[in-house]
Design a protein around this motif. Structure first.
Motif, PDB file in Angstrom:
ATOM      1  N   ILE A 197      49.472  15.958  20.239  1.00  0.00           N
ATOM      2  CA  ILE A 197      48.878  16.679  19.113  1.00  0.00           C
ATOM      3  C   ILE A 197      49.406  18.112  19.068  1.00  0.00           C
ATOM      4  N   GLY A 198      49.983  18.570  20.168  1.00  0.00           N
ATOM      5  CA  GLY A 198      50.562  19.913  20.219  1.00  0.00           C
ATOM      6  C   GLY A 198      51.632  20.123  19.167  1.00  0.00           C
ATOM      7  N   TRP A 199      52.418  19.065  18.874  1.00  0.00           N
ATOM      8  CA  TRP A 199      53.452  19.182  17.849  1.00  0.00           C
ATOM      9  C   TRP A 199      52.827  19.475  16.483  1.00  0.00           C
ATOM     10  N   LEU A 200      51.726  18.821  16.183  1.00  0.00           N
ATOM     11  CA  LEU A 200      51.051  19.028  14.906  1.00  0.00           C
ATOM     12  C   LEU A 200      50.454  20.438  14.830  1.00  0.00           C
ATOM     13  N   ILE A 201      49.902  20.890  15.930  1.00  0.00           N
ATOM     14  CA  ILE A 201      49.327  22.234  15.966  1.00  0.00           C
ATOM     15  C   ILE A 201      50.423  23.283  15.821  1.00  0.00           C
ATOM     16  N   ILE A 202      51.567  23.061  16.470  1.00  0.00           N
ATOM     17  CA  ILE A 202      52.694  23.990  16.341  1.00  0.00           C
ATOM     18  C   ILE A 202      53.178  24.033  14.898  1.00  0.00           C
ATOM     19  N   ALA A 203      53.270  22.881  14.256  1.00  0.00           N
ATOM     20  CA  ALA A 203      53.704  22.830  12.853  1.00  0.00           C
ATOM     21  C   ALA A 203      52.740  23.610  11.956  1.00  0.00           C
TER      22      ALA A 203
END
Length: 75
Positions: free
Chosen positions: A28-34
């Motif tokens: 989910i870190g990728w989504l938060i970074i985006a």
């Protein structure tokens, strides 16, 4: 540039980075970074407000058409 979305974007991006590098890594870190990157980019977005648009129209926003040529014919 808007300061609040810029700071919020960096904070959200950092949280996403921490999630992504945690043990075990959370995808989910990728989504938060985006989401953080979108916040950062929105800080640089310059939109025209109503007052800026009316000033632009008052300063020659029209093409100046409709003028007469003043050429009267003579005998």
């Amino acid at each position: 540039m808007k300061l609040v979305p810029l700071i919020a974007g960096f904070a959200v991006t950092y949280i996403g980075y921490e999630k992504l590098t945690s043990e075990p890594p959370e995808q989910i870190g990728w989504l938060i970074i985006a989401g953080g990157v979108i916040f950062i980019l929105s800080a640089f977005n310059t939109s025209k407000g109503k007052s800026e648009l009316s000033i632009e129209l008052d300063n020659g926003g029209s093409d100046g058409g409709g003028g007469s040529d003043g050429g009267g014919g003579g005998d």
